[in-house]
Design a protein around this motif. Structure first.
Motif, mmCIF file in Angstrom:
data_model
loop_
_atom_site.group_PDB
_atom_site.id
_atom_site.type_symbol
_atom_site.label_atom_id
_atom_site.label_comp_id
_atom_site.label_asym_id
_atom_site.label_seq_id
_atom_site.Cartn_x
_atom_site.Cartn_y
_atom_site.Cartn_z
ATOM 1 N N PRO A 147 11.296 -6.779 -17.895
ATOM 2 C CA PRO A 147 10.963 -7.131 -19.274
ATOM 3 C C PRO A 147 9.671 -6.464 -19.724
ATOM 4 O O PRO A 147 8.777 -6.208 -18.915
ATOM 5 C CB PRO A 147 10.785 -8.650 -19.227
ATOM 6 C CG PRO A 147 11.385 -9.086 -17.956
ATOM 7 C CD PRO A 147 11.319 -7.942 -17.013
ATOM 8 N N TYR A 148 9.574 -6.298 -20.962
ATOM 9 C CA TYR A 148 8.446 -5.624 -21.548
ATOM 10 C C TYR A 148 7.939 -6.489 -22.684
ATOM 11 O O TYR A 148 8.700 -6.916 -23.539
ATOM 12 C CB TYR A 148 8.883 -4.244 -22.048
ATOM 13 C CG TYR A 148 7.783 -3.434 -22.658
ATOM 14 C CD1 TYR A 148 6.977 -2.624 -21.830
ATOM 15 C CD2 TYR A 148 7.543 -3.458 -24.024
ATOM 16 C CE1 TYR A 148 5.956 -1.871 -22.397
ATOM 17 C CE2 TYR A 148 6.516 -2.714 -24.580
ATOM 18 C CZ TYR A 148 5.718 -1.920 -23.763
ATOM 19 O OH TYR A 148 4.697 -1.188 -24.310
ATOM 20 N N ILE A 149 6.639 -6.791 -22.669
ATOM 21 C CA ILE A 149 6.098 -7.652 -23.721
ATOM 22 C C ILE A 149 5.420 -6.768 -24.753
ATOM 23 O O ILE A 149 4.499 -6.021 -24.439
ATOM 24 C CB ILE A 149 5.098 -8.657 -23.147
ATOM 25 C CG1 ILE A 149 5.797 -9.545 -22.090
ATOM 26 C CG2 ILE A 149 4.524 -9.558 -24.247
ATOM 27 C CD1 ILE A 149 4.881 -10.398 -21.283
ATOM 28 N N THR A 150 5.932 -6.897 -25.937
ATOM 29 C CA THR A 150 5.386 -6.078 -27.019
ATOM 30 C C THR A 150 4.086 -6.688 -27.509
ATOM 31 O O THR A 150 3.806 -7.864 -27.217
ATOM 32 C CB THR A 150 6.380 -6.002 -28.194
ATOM 33 O OG1 THR A 150 6.493 -7.318 -28.729
ATOM 34 C CG2 THR A 150 7.734 -5.513 -27.755
ATOM 35 N N PRO A 151 3.279 -5.884 -28.221
ATOM 36 C CA PRO A 151 1.980 -6.420 -28.680
ATOM 37 C C PRO A 151 2.120 -7.648 -29.564
ATOM 38 O O PRO A 151 1.175 -8.429 -29.669
ATOM 39 C CB PRO A 151 1.390 -5.255 -29.461
ATOM 40 C CG PRO A 151 2.034 -4.050 -28.906
ATOM 41 C CD PRO A 151 3.422 -4.450 -28.494
ATOM 42 N N ASN A 152 3.240 -7.851 -30.207
ATOM 43 C CA ASN A 152 3.354 -9.085 -30.989
ATOM 44 C C ASN A 152 4.051 -10.195 -30.205
ATOM 45 O O ASN A 152 4.703 -11.060 -30.775
ATOM 46 C CB ASN A 152 4.034 -8.830 -32.334
ATOM 47 C CG ASN A 152 5.407 -8.215 -32.157
ATOM 48 O OD1 ASN A 152 5.897 -8.109 -31.024
ATOM 49 N ND2 ASN A 152 6.024 -7.824 -33.249
ATOM 50 N N ASN A 153 3.892 -10.125 -28.858
ATOM 51 C CA ASN A 153 4.312 -11.211 -27.972
ATOM 52 C C ASN A 153 5.803 -11.454 -27.926
ATOM 53 O O ASN A 153 6.253 -12.555 -27.682
ATOM 54 C CB ASN A 153 3.604 -12.518 -28.342
ATOM 55 C CG ASN A 153 2.235 -12.599 -27.689
ATOM 56 O OD1 ASN A 153 2.004 -11.926 -26.681
ATOM 57 N ND2 ASN A 153 1.359 -13.397 -28.261
ATOM 58 N N THR A 154 6.519 -10.444 -28.192
ATOM 59 C CA THR A 154 7.963 -10.571 -28.040
ATOM 60 C C THR A 154 8.343 -9.906 -26.731
ATOM 61 O O THR A 154 7.855 -8.829 -26.401
ATOM 62 C CB THR A 154 8.689 -9.866 -29.198
ATOM 63 O OG1 THR A 154 8.209 -10.448 -30.400
ATOM 64 C CG2 THR A 154 10.183 -10.043 -29.100
ATOM 65 N N THR A 155 9.164 -10.596 -25.993
ATOM 66 C CA THR A 155 9.585 -10.022 -24.726
ATOM 67 C C THR A 155 10.945 -9.356 -24.924
ATOM 68 O O THR A 155 11.896 -9.990 -25.381
ATOM 69 C CB THR A 155 9.683 -11.103 -23.652
ATOM 70 O OG1 THR A 155 8.429 -11.754 -23.549
ATOM 71 C CG2 THR A 155 10.069 -10.491 -22.314
ATOM 72 N N ILE A 156 10.938 -8.155 -24.563
ATOM 73 C CA ILE A 156 12.214 -7.445 -24.671
ATOM 74 C C ILE A 156 12.572 -6.900 -23.308
ATOM 75 O O ILE A 156 11.712 -6.687 -22.458
ATOM 76 C CB ILE A 156 12.144 -6.280 -25.683
ATOM 77 C CG1 ILE A 156 10.936 -5.384 -25.345
ATOM 78 C CG2 ILE A 156 12.060 -6.801 -27.124
ATOM 79 C CD1 ILE A 156 10.851 -4.154 -26.195
ATOM 80 N N MET A 157 13.835 -6.741 -23.079
ATOM 81 C CA MET A 157 14.292 -6.212 -21.803
ATOM 82 C C MET A 157 15.162 -4.981 -22.083
ATOM 83 O O MET A 157 16.243 -5.091 -22.671
ATOM 84 C CB MET A 157 15.109 -7.270 -21.062
ATOM 85 C CG MET A 157 14.257 -8.432 -20.614
ATOM 86 S SD MET A 157 15.268 -9.766 -20.021
ATOM 87 C CE MET A 157 15.692 -9.166 -18.401
ATOM 88 N N PRO A 158 14.659 -3.874 -21.639
ATOM 89 C CA PRO A 158 15.466 -2.664 -21.858
ATOM 90 C C PRO A 158 16.759 -2.727 -21.056
ATOM 91 O O PRO A 158 16.749 -3.204 -19.925
ATOM 92 C CB PRO A 158 14.573 -1.539 -21.327
ATOM 93 C CG PRO A 158 13.222 -2.137 -21.186
ATOM 94 C CD PRO A 158 13.409 -3.587 -20.968
ATOM 95 N N VAL A 159 17.811 -2.242 -21.677
ATOM 96 C CA VAL A 159 19.088 -2.150 -20.966
ATOM 97 C C VAL A 159 19.308 -0.667 -20.659
ATOM 98 O O VAL A 159 19.298 0.183 -21.541
ATOM 99 C CB VAL A 159 20.238 -2.704 -21.827
ATOM 100 C CG1 VAL A 159 21.560 -2.614 -21.087
ATOM 101 C CG2 VAL A 159 19.936 -4.130 -22.234
#
Lengths: 507, 157
Positions: free
Chosen positions: A128-140
């Protein structure tokens, strides 16, 4: 009531009952608590299972979706993350050219179909990757076979997914979600971070075992969800149980104490009464013994002159020649008997009459008692001035003093006989009880004889020595003193004489 | 040991009782020497040859003692105890002679060591009996000295 030395063990039994009661109450409370918590946890468990079912389905769904779609190109994280915050939880991206107007229409690309055919069945979801606006995204990420390149084909918006699932239950479930990779965990989701939100709950620091852990394993990392039950609150039931059993304990304890106290009271009363009874029995025995002795002595002494009279009468019958002499002796003996009977009667009256008391000055009583000896040249009677006022029957006390003075004069060989009547404040045990005394310079008394002289008709000397007496005076005096609840005792003086002490009140 | 004129020591505080006793004994032909002491102190002085009896030639050891128990000062029991604890006197027989018929008194006197116990009689018949007993007792105790046939019986009073 002295002499009760046995200590009564108090409240041992009730204390035990209360201790057991408290322990039982605590045990009941524990049981009720467990039951109550199980009820709580059941609810928590149900919700979390439901969430997991949804999550399982979602991850499954997405991997399936991903599995049908593929993109070409090297992955680069887009500059504008706002683009990623799409309303859906999966963001597809075209990696090679994000600005391609036809990117959405992936099926337009014939090459894609080719890739799909050779792509692995399941693309993997990267760390997972946490973006600067605190959203966690997970690259597929997808691998292309026979190529070293990996291609990001989209992102899972983990924050969105988790929010969707957990936020409705913010009051029921707290979660900590970490991404774990190479044994390193990174927190990736915090449920409602806005403190102003009505559903906001501060991050819990629960350490209780009311947690639920679920791990979603991906190819090179895993997502670990720890769910806590924040509403592990103790319901009313355990408290009712605790209060109820403590109340019951208190009641039983109170009753036990009451019973025990009653018991102790009763035992104490019984003991006191037994003691009193024994005391009374002892006194009765003593007074019976006294009476016995008294009757024995009195009858013996009364019989003596009677026997004499009879014998003289007998002799007269045999030989009437010595008539006048014998009659004189019979007369003397009958006079003596009369005296003895009078002394006995007086003693009996003193023993039985109501002892009516009034305040009187001891100095006055003593002066009255000494009046007959006022102008005797061989007599020196000193009466201390200001002898205290006492509640007494002054007639009888005067009689007692007369007896003591008469004895002091009788048993005295000195040319000048001195008698001192006074009061000492040194009662051996009770300093506020006045102790009166009659002190003489007479012949004194041996310690062994002190007991004897209080007995009626007992004399220490032959009548020839210190004059005729019945031996009733001191007995009478002692009875008068005892009727006043006082004490009388005798001490020899140094170097000569006797002191008779007496008190006129209970000590 | 009792000698020829060993008297009976009579310890009796009542002058009347003593007079009646001596008269009754005389009437019953008991004419043994008698010594009268009116209390315990007098009696002990006599027995030990002290006080008024010092250098008194008539102060002779008695054949036995006739002891009234009810005495002023030193009573009969105390006198008995004194005699029984004195090495030079403890062999002297003691006859308790008293008004008391109380069994406790009787027991106490025997315990103290009197040899026998006689009640004071109420009439002359009783005194005749006492005279007989005393006579027998006196002869017994003087015979033991081997002088029974040489006893000079004389009237003490």
């Amino acid at each position: 009531m002295h002499g009760i030395s046995e200590t009564i063990q108090a409240h041992k039994y009730p204390t035990l009952i209360i201790a057991i009661g408290v322990l039982v109450s605590i045990a009941f409370f524990q049981i009720a608590l467990r039951y109550d918590l199980r009820q709580d946890n059941q609810k928590f468990h149900d919700i979390i299972q439901q969430i997991y079912r949804t999550l399982d389905a979602k991850f499954q769904l997405h991997t399936e979706q991903i599995g049908t779609i593929a993109f070409f190109g090297q992955h680069t994280i887009p500059e504008d993350f706002n683009d990623l915050l799409a309303p859906t939880d999966f963001i597809r991206i075209a990696t090679h050219d994000i600005s391609d107007p036809d990117i959405d229409n992936i099926t337009q690309y014939p090459e894609l179909s080719k890739v799909l055919a050779t792509a692995p069945e399941h693309p993997f979801i990267a760390h997972p990757y946490i973006t600067p606006n605190n959203t966690t995204i997970m690259p597929v990420i997808a691998h292309i076979p026979n190529s070293k390149n990996k291609y990001v084909i989209g992102y899972l918006n983990l924050t969105k997914i988790l929010e969707q699932e957990f936020t409705p239950y913010a009051n029921a479930i707290h979660v900590k979600i970490n991404a774990v990779s190479n044994n390193k965990s990174t927190p990736i989701f915090r449920q409602i971070t806005d403190p102003n939100s009505p559903a906001y709950l501060p991050e819990t620091t629960h350490t209780s075992n009311m947690t639920h852990k679920r791990t979603y394993n991906f190819d090179d990392h895993s997502i670990e969800i720890r769910a806590y039950n924040p509403s592990v609150t103790v319901g009313v039931l355990p408290w009712i149980v605790l209060l109820g059993s403590l109340g019951a304990t208190a009641l039983v304890g109170y009753l036990a104490i009451r019973i025990s106290t009653e018991n102790i009271k009763i035992r104490r009363i019984v003991k006191l009464q037994t003691h009193d009874l024994l005391e009374q029995t002892k006194q009765l025995q003593a007074s019976n013994q006294d009476l016995d002795d008294f009757i024995h002595i009195a009858s013996h002494d009364l019989k003596e002159p009677l026997r004499g009279i009879r014998n003289y009468a007998d002799m007269l019958q045999d030989d009437p020649s010595d008539l006048s002499n014998t009659l004189k002796k019979v007369y003397a003996l009958s006079t003596r008997m009369d005296g003895l009977i009078n002394a006995l009667m007086e003693y009996s009256i003193i023993a039985r009459e109501p002892m009516i008391r009034a305040p009187a000055l001891m100095s006055d009583i003593a002066r009255e008692a000494a009046r007959p000896y006022k102008d005797k040249p061989d007599l020196n009677i000193t009466i201390h001035p200001n002898l205290p006022r006492v509640e007494c029957n002054s007639m009888r006390v005067r009689q007692a003093l007369e007896n003591l003075i008469s004895n002091a004069i009788r048993y005295n060989d000195n040319k000048i006989k001195t008698i001192e009547i006074g009061c000492t404040k040194t009662h051996p045990k009770h300093p506020n009880i006045p102790v009166f005394f009659v002190r003489d310079n007479g012949i004194g008394i041996h310690k062994d004889d002190i007991e004897t002289i209080f007995k009626i008709f007992r004399r220490l000397h032959h009548p020839d020595k210190y004059g005729h007496s019945f031996g009733a005076g001191l007995t009478q005096t002692s009875r008068i003193i005892h009727r006043h609840n006082g004490n009388i005792w005798i001490e020899p003086n140094e170097p000569q004489g006797t002191t008779v002490y007496f008190t006129l009140q209970r000590s | 040991m009792a000698s020829l004129s060993s008297p009976i020591l009579i310890i009796e505080d009542s002058a009347e009782d003593y007079e009646i006793l001596t008269r009754a004994l005389r009437k019953n032909d008991l004419s043994v020497p008698m010594k009268h002491c009116y209390d315990g102190f007098d009696a002990i002085d006599y027995l030990k040859g002290k006080g008024a009896y010092q250098n008194d030639p008539e102060c002779v050891r008695p054949a036995f003692i006739l002891l009234d128990l009810n005495l002023p000062g030193m009573d009969g029991l105390k006198i008995t105890n004194y005699i029984r604890n004195d090495d030079s006197l403890k062999d002297i027989p003691i006859i308790a002679f008293t008004t008391s018929r109380n069994p406790m008194d009787v027991e106490a006197t025997y315990k103290a060591g009197v040899n026998t116990y006689l009640s004071k009689p109420d009439d002359m018949e009783g005194y005749a009996n006492i005279a007989h007993i005393l006579r027998t007792f006196w002869f017994e105790h003087t015979q033991q000295a081997g002088n029974a046939w040489q006893i000079t019986i004389y009237n003490h009073s």
